[in-house]
Design an enzyme around this catalytic site. Structure first.
Site, PDB file in Angstrom:
ATOM      1  N   ARG A 136      -6.167  -2.507   7.948  1.00  0.00           N
ATOM      2  CA  ARG A 136      -7.174  -3.482   7.547  1.00  0.00           C
ATOM      3  C   ARG A 136      -6.548  -4.401   6.513  1.00  0.00           C
ATOM      4  O   ARG A 136      -5.533  -4.064   5.914  1.00  0.00           O
ATOM      5  CB  ARG A 136      -8.418  -2.792   6.967  1.00  0.00           C
ATOM      6  CG  ARG A 136      -8.128  -1.903   5.773  1.00  0.00           C
ATOM      7  CD  ARG A 136      -9.381  -1.177   5.283  1.00  0.00           C
ATOM      8  NE  ARG A 136      -9.074  -0.328   4.140  1.00  0.00           N
ATOM      9  CZ  ARG A 136      -8.634   0.921   4.220  1.00  0.00           C
ATOM     10  NH1 ARG A 136      -8.443   1.470   5.413  1.00  0.00           N
ATOM     11  NH2 ARG A 136      -8.383   1.630   3.136  1.00  0.00           N
TER      12      ARG A 136
ATOM     13  N   GLU B  38       0.048 -13.422  12.122  1.00  0.00           N
ATOM     14  CA  GLU B  38       0.387 -12.225  12.873  1.00  0.00           C
ATOM     15  C   GLU B  38       0.262 -11.032  11.932  1.00  0.00           C
ATOM     16  O   GLU B  38       0.529 -11.148  10.729  1.00  0.00           O
ATOM     17  CB  GLU B  38       1.811 -12.320  13.416  1.00  0.00           C
ATOM     18  CG  GLU B  38       2.010 -13.415  14.456  1.00  0.00           C
ATOM     19  CD  GLU B  38       1.227 -13.144  15.736  1.00  0.00           C
ATOM     20  OE1 GLU B  38       1.302 -12.006  16.251  1.00  0.00           O
ATOM     21  OE2 GLU B  38       0.524 -14.066  16.203  1.00  0.00           O
TER      22      GLU B  38
ATOM     23  N   HIS C  38       3.827   3.104  -8.938  1.00  0.00           N
ATOM     24  CA  HIS C  38       3.658   1.662  -9.141  1.00  0.00           C
ATOM     25  C   HIS C  38       4.952   1.024  -9.648  1.00  0.00           C
ATOM     26  O   HIS C  38       5.305  -0.089  -9.242  1.00  0.00           O
ATOM     27  CB  HIS C  38       2.521   1.408 -10.136  1.00  0.00           C
ATOM     28  CG  HIS C  38       1.171   1.751  -9.590  1.00  0.00           C
ATOM     29  ND1 HIS C  38       0.713   1.277  -8.371  1.00  0.00           N
ATOM     30  CD2 HIS C  38       0.167   2.526 -10.103  1.00  0.00           C
ATOM     31  CE1 HIS C  38      -0.514   1.732  -8.159  1.00  0.00           C
ATOM     32  NE2 HIS C  38      -0.862   2.496  -9.184  1.00  0.00           N
TER      33      HIS C  38
ATOM     34  N   GLU D 139     -10.953  -5.788  -6.624  1.00  0.00           N
ATOM     35  CA  GLU D 139     -11.577  -4.463  -6.559  1.00  0.00           C
ATOM     36  C   GLU D 139     -10.805  -3.412  -7.354  1.00  0.00           C
ATOM     37  O   GLU D 139     -11.340  -2.336  -7.662  1.00  0.00           O
ATOM     38  CB  GLU D 139     -11.700  -4.004  -5.094  1.00  0.00           C
ATOM     39  CG  GLU D 139     -12.805  -4.690  -4.306  1.00  0.00           C
ATOM     40  CD  GLU D 139     -12.449  -6.130  -3.950  1.00  0.00           C
ATOM     41  OE1 GLU D 139     -11.271  -6.386  -3.648  1.00  0.00           O
ATOM     42  OE2 GLU D 139     -13.353  -6.992  -4.000  1.00  0.00           O
ATOM     43  N   ASN D 140      -9.559  -3.683  -7.673  1.00  0.00           N
ATOM     44  CA  ASN D 140      -8.730  -2.683  -8.356  1.00  0.00           C
ATOM     45  C   ASN D 140      -9.186  -2.394  -9.784  1.00  0.00           C
ATOM     46  O   ASN D 140      -8.750  -1.396 -10.388  1.00  0.00           O
ATOM     47  CB  ASN D 140      -7.258  -3.100  -8.366  1.00  0.00           C
ATOM     48  CG  ASN D 140      -6.579  -2.969  -7.023  1.00  0.00           C
ATOM     49  OD1 ASN D 140      -5.586  -3.640  -6.744  1.00  0.00           O
ATOM     50  ND2 ASN D 140      -7.110  -2.120  -6.141  1.00  0.00           N
TER      51      ASN D 140
ATOM     52  N   ASP E 261       0.832  -1.198   0.000  1.00  0.00           N
ATOM     53  CA  ASP E 261       0.000   0.000   0.000  1.00  0.00           C
ATOM     54  C   ASP E 261       0.872   1.256   0.000  1.00  0.00           C
ATOM     55  O   ASP E 261       1.950   1.283   0.603  1.00  0.00           O
ATOM     56  CB  ASP E 261      -0.897   0.007   1.247  1.00  0.00           C
ATOM     57  CG  ASP E 261      -2.152   0.826   1.045  1.00  0.00           C
ATOM     58  OD1 ASP E 261      -2.408   1.261  -0.092  1.00  0.00           O
ATOM     59  OD2 ASP E 261      -2.884   1.049   2.035  1.00  0.00           O
TER      60      ASP E 261
ATOM     61  N   ARG F  40       1.079  -4.693   6.322  1.00  0.00           N
ATOM     62  CA  ARG F  40       0.475  -3.684   5.447  1.00  0.00           C
ATOM     63  C   ARG F  40       1.197  -2.361   5.665  1.00  0.00           C
ATOM     64  O   ARG F  40       1.362  -1.909   6.804  1.00  0.00           O
ATOM     65  CB  ARG F  40      -1.020  -3.501   5.704  1.00  0.00           C
ATOM     66  CG  ARG F  40      -1.625  -2.477   4.733  1.00  0.00           C
ATOM     67  CD  ARG F  40      -3.132  -2.472   4.719  1.00  0.00           C
ATOM     68  NE  ARG F  40      -3.626  -1.618   3.617  1.00  0.00           N
ATOM     69  CZ  ARG F  40      -4.841  -1.692   3.094  1.00  0.00           C
ATOM     70  NH1 ARG F  40      -5.693  -2.586   3.539  1.00  0.00           N
ATOM     71  NH2 ARG F  40      -5.199  -0.894   2.121  1.00  0.00           N
TER      72      ARG F  40
ATOM     73  N   SER G 284      -8.339  -5.795   3.818  1.00  0.00           N
ATOM     74  CA  SER G 284      -8.937  -5.548   2.498  1.00  0.00           C
ATOM     75  C   SER G 284      -9.086  -6.821   1.667  1.00  0.00           C
ATOM     76  O   SER G 284      -8.839  -6.830   0.465  1.00  0.00           O
ATOM     77  CB  SER G 284      -8.106  -4.503   1.729  1.00  0.00           C
ATOM     78  OG  SER G 284      -8.090  -3.282   2.428  1.00  0.00           O
TER      79      SER G 284
END
Length: 226
Positions: free
Chosen positions: A181, A194, A28, A58-59, A11, A175, A183
């Site tokens: 989250r 973990e 990216h 979802e992307n 992310d 993340r 996602s």
């Protein structure tokens, strides 16, 4: 406590680029470069599987330009870059739905997986067109198609039909970029993983951050509900 499977939600590529006054797409590209750097560093430190959330189900909602660039970047990674992974003795595996991906990309996936299949330094799993709920839905559909009765469905049987069925469950999921989250990442196999949430954007994640995460994981006590 050994860390066998490390998974990362990549992310912050876009936020990193914006903060530096660069185009989103450059974020990216830098993010992909960092997958190579951190992936190899993880394998060198004893990790056997390094999984990255490269493109979610979802992307597809993002702009046509951004989606097109990401698909081209993935194709580049699986074609022009394959020799890089061969040089470092790394297996490549793509996890996710093939529906929606171009024939060209699907062919690149097959060829990259076949070419690197016998490499032994560890495995990098690229989760492309991946969604945790979609993975469970597809596993259940497969069981229904095979005529398995409801009474015979078990957790083990569902696991055997998931996209990640032949990969150990993730020990640690990281993340980056401050979001806390998952996602939809590794919804089935990550139930006892973990979790570690970091403020750094993914392109800024360094080998030192990897080493710190591995050390923190080693200090945690995993009880698995016991």
């Amino acid at each position: 406590m050994a860390l066998e499977h490390l998974a990362i939600i990549l992310d912050g590529n876009r936020r990193w680029a914006k903060g530096k006054g660069l185009p989103t797409l450059e974020g990216h590209r830098r993010g992909y470069d960092n997958v190579k750097t951190i992936g190899l560093a993880a394998l060198e430190r004893g990790v056997k599987h390094f999984s990255v959330f490269a493109f979610s189900t979802e992307n597809w909602k993002r702009s046509k330009e951004e989606v097109g660039y990401l698909m081209d970047l993935l194709h580049f990674a699986l074609t022009s870059e394959v020799d890089f992974y061969m040089k470092h003795n790394v297996r490549l595996k793509v996890i996710g739905r093939r529906e929606g991906l171009s024939d060209k990309l699907c062919q690149a996936i097959d060829e990259a997986e076949q070419k690197t299949a016998n490499n032994t330094a560890g495995q990098i799993n690229l989760c492309i067109n991946y969604g945790g709920r979609a993975e469970i839905v597809d596993a259940v559909k497969q069981l229904v198609a095979e005529g398995v009765s409801a009474d015979n469905i078990t957790e083990e049987l569902i696991t055997s039909k998931t996209w990640m069925h032949d990969i150990p469950e993730p020990d640690l999921i990281i993340r980056t970029s401050g979001e806390q989250r998952l996602s939809g990442f590794l919804t089935w196999s990550g139930v006892y993983s973990e979790l570690l949430f970091l403020e750094k954007h993914w392109p800024d994640f360094m080998v030192e951050d990897l080493e710190a995460a591995i050390a923190e994981f080693g200090d945690r006590e995993r009880r698995f509900g016991k």
